[in-house]
Design an enzyme around this catalytic site. Sequence first.
Site, PDB file in Angstrom:
ATOM      1  CB  SER A   3      -0.943  -0.006   1.203  1.00 40.35           C
ATOM      2  OG  SER A   3      -0.212  -0.129   2.400  1.00 40.35           O
ATOM      3  CB  SER A  27       2.379  -1.904   3.021  1.00 42.41           C
ATOM      4  OG  SER A  27       1.463  -2.924   2.783  1.00 42.41           O
TER       5      SER A  27
END
Length: 336
Positions: A3, A27
């Site tokens: 992300s 992430s």
Amino acid sequence: GGSSGGSAASVAAHIVAGATGTDTGGSIRQPASFTGIVGIKPTYGRCSRWGIVAFASSLDQAGPIARTTRDAAILMRSMAGHDPKDTTSVDIAVPDYEAAIGKSVKGMKIGIPKEYRLDGMPAEIEKLWSEGAQWLKAAGAELVEVSLPHTKYALPAYYIVAPAEASSNLARYDGVRYGLRDPGKNIIEMYENTRADGFGDEVRRRVLIGTYVLSAGYYDASYLRAQKVRTLIKKDFEDCFAKGVNAILTPATPSAAFGIGEKGGADPVEMYLNDIFTVTVNMAGLPGIAVPAGKDSQGLPLGLQLIGRPFDEETLFSLGEVIEQAAGRFTAPKWW
């Protein structure tokens, strides 16, 4: 790679000098590894999460992404510290992380976990891992084999805990109070249309999985069991650190960056397997840093990961700097 891929790409492309990221299962560390830069997931509670859209509240942690270990340490100094707006934020003093850069690592014990040697792991990842260990040894660190026996359960446990918390957290985005709202002939239809439109396929998949494992009849069998496994994963690390291990060295990812749409199309589990080396760190609430260490046969960056004791990010910066100095840098040349 996760992300915070946008943060990592902008740092690697010299658009910005550094960026913040969030790491729930890798992430920060995976995008940093894929782009040849440094990313650190601090200890759970070390940096405030206030203002971040919550995904999995017991796993999420904010941290810095930068082109060098030193830059990451400077950013971390500014980000770390107690925030009364975040109930998980820990109120302990923030050290001068930059002062850890260049510190001797002589005498430190570096654990090499045997469970991270996966079947079918690319030879170049194995070679990179071995090289990284030798660089630390040459700097005076001692290498010791360690065992983290519950590692094999980390991925399935993570993909129960994280979606369960996501389904609960994302329930608030119903189109009544925030952002997008799709019309419907009644309030239920409006909710359904908005959430179907506002969330992508993967987010919807995780919400569905999470709602399922929290439902009556499955809660004990899935969610509760995953939380028990999580406790065992944390204990594995505690046992290592109790034996005098200062940090653990592992690969950051099982491969270099892959093409858009190359993985997870028909089988989402293929994409989830990329988290194999990173999720244990979030499950145990520990700090982990990804440092660029080499390139694959196609010239794509590869990274190594160092996992530290709780709130001992300083050791990770010292060790990360050793790898960075030995390996060199791999960021893209300026493109404008």
